[in-house]
Design an enzyme around this catalytic site. Structure first.
Site, PDB file in Angstrom:
ATOM      1  N   ASN A 179     -11.887  35.628  -4.068  1.00 37.32           N
ATOM      2  CA  ASN A 179     -10.990  34.847  -4.156  1.00 37.32           C
ATOM      3  C   ASN A 179      -9.751  35.057  -3.660  1.00 37.32           C
ATOM      4  OD1 ASN A 179      -9.164  33.173  -4.971  1.00 37.32           O
ATOM      5  ND2 ASN A 179      -9.503  34.091  -7.566  1.00 37.32           N
TER       6      ASN A 179
ATOM      7  N   ASN B   8     -13.386  26.265  10.919  1.00 35.89           N
ATOM      8  CA  ASN B   8     -13.553  25.721  12.439  1.00 35.89           C
ATOM      9  C   ASN B   8     -12.318  26.595  13.168  1.00 35.89           C
ATOM     10  OD1 ASN B   8     -12.285  22.928  13.351  1.00 35.89           O
ATOM     11  ND2 ASN B   8     -10.288  24.456  12.628  1.00 35.89           N
TER      12      ASN B   8
ATOM     13  N   CYS C 121       0.818   5.360   3.437  1.00 36.06           N
ATOM     14  CA  CYS C 121       2.385   5.527   3.966  1.00 36.06           C
ATOM     15  C   CYS C 121       3.551   5.206   3.855  1.00 36.06           C
ATOM     16  CB  CYS C 121       1.516   5.091   5.863  1.00 36.06           C
ATOM     17  SG  CYS C 121       0.371   5.244   6.488  1.00 36.06           S
TER      18      CYS C 121
ATOM     19  N   CYS D 109       0.785  -1.153  -0.196  1.00 33.05           N
ATOM     20  CA  CYS D 109      -0.079   0.280  -0.155  1.00 33.05           C
ATOM     21  C   CYS D 109       0.653   0.877  -0.209  1.00 33.05           C
ATOM     22  CB  CYS D 109      -0.922   0.298   0.874  1.00 33.05           C
ATOM     23  SG  CYS D 109      -1.752   1.189   1.127  1.00 33.05           S
TER      24      CYS D 109
ATOM     25  N   CYS E  45      -0.490  23.710   5.852  1.00 32.52           N
ATOM     26  CA  CYS E  45       0.213  22.626   5.432  1.00 32.52           C
ATOM     27  C   CYS E  45       1.039  22.400   4.616  1.00 32.52           C
ATOM     28  CB  CYS E  45      -1.317  21.874   4.914  1.00 32.52           C
ATOM     29  SG  CYS E  45      -1.814  22.625   3.562  1.00 32.52           S
TER      30      CYS E  45
ATOM     31  N   GLU F  68     -13.704  33.275   2.941  1.00 29.23           N
ATOM     32  CA  GLU F  68     -13.085  32.059   2.686  1.00 29.23           C
ATOM     33  C   GLU F  68     -13.655  32.385   0.617  1.00 29.23           C
ATOM     34  OE1 GLU F  68     -12.992  28.232   1.107  1.00 29.23           O
ATOM     35  OE2 GLU F  68     -12.192  29.253   3.234  1.00 29.23           O
TER      36      GLU F  68
ATOM     37  N   PHE G 258      -9.348  32.759   4.726  1.00 30.40           N
ATOM     38  CA  PHE G 258      -9.220  30.653   4.387  1.00 30.40           C
ATOM     39  C   PHE G 258      -9.943  30.311   5.328  1.00 30.40           C
ATOM     40  CE2 PHE G 258      -5.226  32.247   2.675  1.00 30.40           C
ATOM     41  CZ  PHE G 258      -5.429  32.284   1.435  1.00 30.40           C
TER      42      PHE G 258
END
Length: 531
Positions: A407, A356, A131, A128, A484, A372, A351
């Site tokens: 945007n 959240n 990971c 797989c 991220c 957003e 964003f």
């Protein structure tokens, strides 16, 4: 795989001492670190009396490949190898100054090598590809990611945080509450496969379990395979998207043609046998996703809670939510402590997604603006704001909060100032980062420097075009940036520090995706004034 085990220095030591050679030119990711002039000479097999084909692994790159050097100086990226190991490998790709190879034998094993927790992980055929680092101790994985963040900030942004936080960590197994599982009916084998793709392949791995998925989802893999195999549409359902909430497990079945009544009944029977499952159907694009059956009074809804703030967040299975809810709760709490919003302050959440961060901020600030790019998410944010206002636990409700769709990759200084003055910002962009936003802030700062008769930032490469300033506008005193992608964070941090008047007071990694090479991080910037 190992023919001899010899204790070796820790990976943390390797990451501190070793200098990574130049990155694979075909990779879009920056090298872990290293100016060639500072790189110590790599050990060569002949110097130790080892066979010529043995390689010494000096470090890891950002794809979790071991990095070695041959006697002629050529770099070799070895899939499956760890720092300070002596290995042999099968070369499967050659370029002028680098080679890509796959580990065949470990002759001297790293002390940080561990037995993978999943039977489908490895370098074997059919393994797989979900990971990349199960063979590396979990603590060492985090050490590598911390080094990746530091090196990107310095080498890409020329930014050195004043403080480095200890990494935020959580469960290393059973954490993945979102996943896109491929479905394939293999006629020759007379079976259905459901799971991630094989390593470096378009084929679906033959998976019976997946320890990074929640245990109840891992246990459903084989029953799901049996379900799809029993359906009339078994060869026209290419994907199941997983989205787990606190009490509901949504499964979105992509089907190319309308499902028969018999197939719909099979899905209902499966949900009856697994009461936490809620079936959604997707006949075409994401906007066609709908529940299999209309919800009944008393049915649980797909949602998650942020208990530290009394926030309840319903969502649709195709909405963006964090993969790891355990870390998300800690991340939101840490971000809000760092933001330290007060009742007299206005905060902008760039964003903002579903809200959240926005809704927890609204429990502390005086007013909040969430911006957003997706109209759908803005609509969902407004709905969640109204619901949480009604459900407010302390009776005080949330502060005045607005949501706007825009945007943010086309942000200009004029648009930035039109959104009004804010005391603090929270920025949580996708992997592309927040370049336009950071650039607009930097352009405004450079214009203010010129109008104040101060010299523009020395590393400004080209004259900044004139910007019309709003005298009522001022930059935020603090920015909390959740990222991220360490490369785009570093790029944006360089703009904020060198051209927008900020200091990077702290940064650290967030281990949102254990056993993968993905690096989540957070940084805080403080306004330094006109200087």
């Amino acid at each position: 795989m190992s023919d001899e085990t010899t204790p070796l220095p820790s990976l943390s030591a390797a990451l501190s001492a070793a200098r990574t050679p130049p990155a694979n030119p075909d990779s879009s990711v920056a090298p872990v670190d290293g100016d060639a002039a500072q790189r110590p000479t790599a050990p060569i097999a002949q110097d130790f009396g080892y066979p010529d084909n043995w390689l010494h692994i000096n470090s890891l790159d950002l794809e979790a490949q071991g990095v070695a050097r041959k006697a002629d100086g050529k770099v070799v990226f070895v899939d499956g190898a760890l720092p300070f190991e002596w290995v042999t490998a099968q070369v499967n790709r050659k370029k002028n100054n680098w080679e890509a190879a796959t580990l065949t034998t470990v002759h001297r094993e790293s002390s940080q090598r561990v037995t993978p927790g999943c039977p489908h992980f490895g370098l074997h055929a059919g393994a797989c590809g979900g990971c990349k680092m199960q063979h590396l101790d979990a603590t060492a994985q985090v050490a590598m990611k911390q080094r990746v963040l530091e090196d990107n900030l310095w080498h890409l942004g020329k930014v050195k945080p004043e403080t480095l936080w200890r990494p935020i960590q959580g469960p290393t197994w059973g954490y993945r509450y979102r996943a896109r599982l491929s479905v394939r009916y293999v006629l020759k084998k007379g079976t259905v496969l459901i799971g991630f793709h094989e390593r470096k392949s378009r084929y679906v791995a033959d998976m019976s379990v997946c320890p990074v998925l929640p245990p109840h989802v891992s246990a459903m893999l084989l029953p799901l395979r049996g379900l799809i195999a029993s359906m009339d549409a078994r060869d026209t359902c290419p994907q199941i998207e997983l989205a787990c909430g606190d009490s509901v497990t949504a499964l979105v079945l992509r089907h190319m043609f309308p499902l028969s009544d018999a197939d719909l009944d099979r899905l209902r029977a499966f949900a009856h046998a697994h009461p936490e499952v809620q079936w959604w159907l997707q006949p075409k694009g994401p906007d066609t996703v709908h529940l299999l059956d209309a919800p009944q009074p008393g049915d649980a809804e797909l949602s998650y809670d942020l208990p530290d703030f009394g926030i309840h967040m319903p969502f649709k299975p195709t909405d963006f939510t964090q993969v790891n809810p355990h870390i998300n709760r800690v991340l939101v709490s840490r971000a809000l402590r760092l933001l330290d919003a007060r009742k007299h302050e206005r905060v902008i959440d760039w964003f903002c997604g579903l809200g959240n961060f926005t809704l927890p901020i609204a429990t502390q600030a005086g007013s909040v603006l969430g911006i957003e790019g997706s109209e759908v998410l803005v609509t969902r944010s407004r709905e969640n704001y109204i619901k949480n206002q009604a459900l407010s636990l302390d009776g005080k409700g949330l502060c005045t909060t607005e949501f706007v769709a825009r945007n943010l990759f086309e942000m200009t200084p004029a648009m930035l100032q039109a959104d009004g003055r804010a005391d603090k910002w929270l920025v949580d962009p996708p992997r592309e980062g927040a370049f336009a936003l950071s650039k607009a802030l930097a352009d405004v700062h450079q214009q203010r420097l010129r109008e104040a008769g101060l010299r523009p930032a020395p590393d400004t490469e080209a004259p900044v075009p004139p910007v019309t300033l709003d005298p009522a506008w001022a930059p935020p005193q603090r920015i909390v940036y959740v990222s991220c992608n360490p490369a785009t964070l570093a790029r944006d941090a360089g703009l904020l520090v060198h051209q927008a008047g900020y200091r990077c007071v702290a940064a650290g990694v967030v281990n949102m995706f254990p056993h993968t090479a993905h690096v989540e991080s957070m940084a805080v910037f403080e306004w330094g004034g006109l200087r």
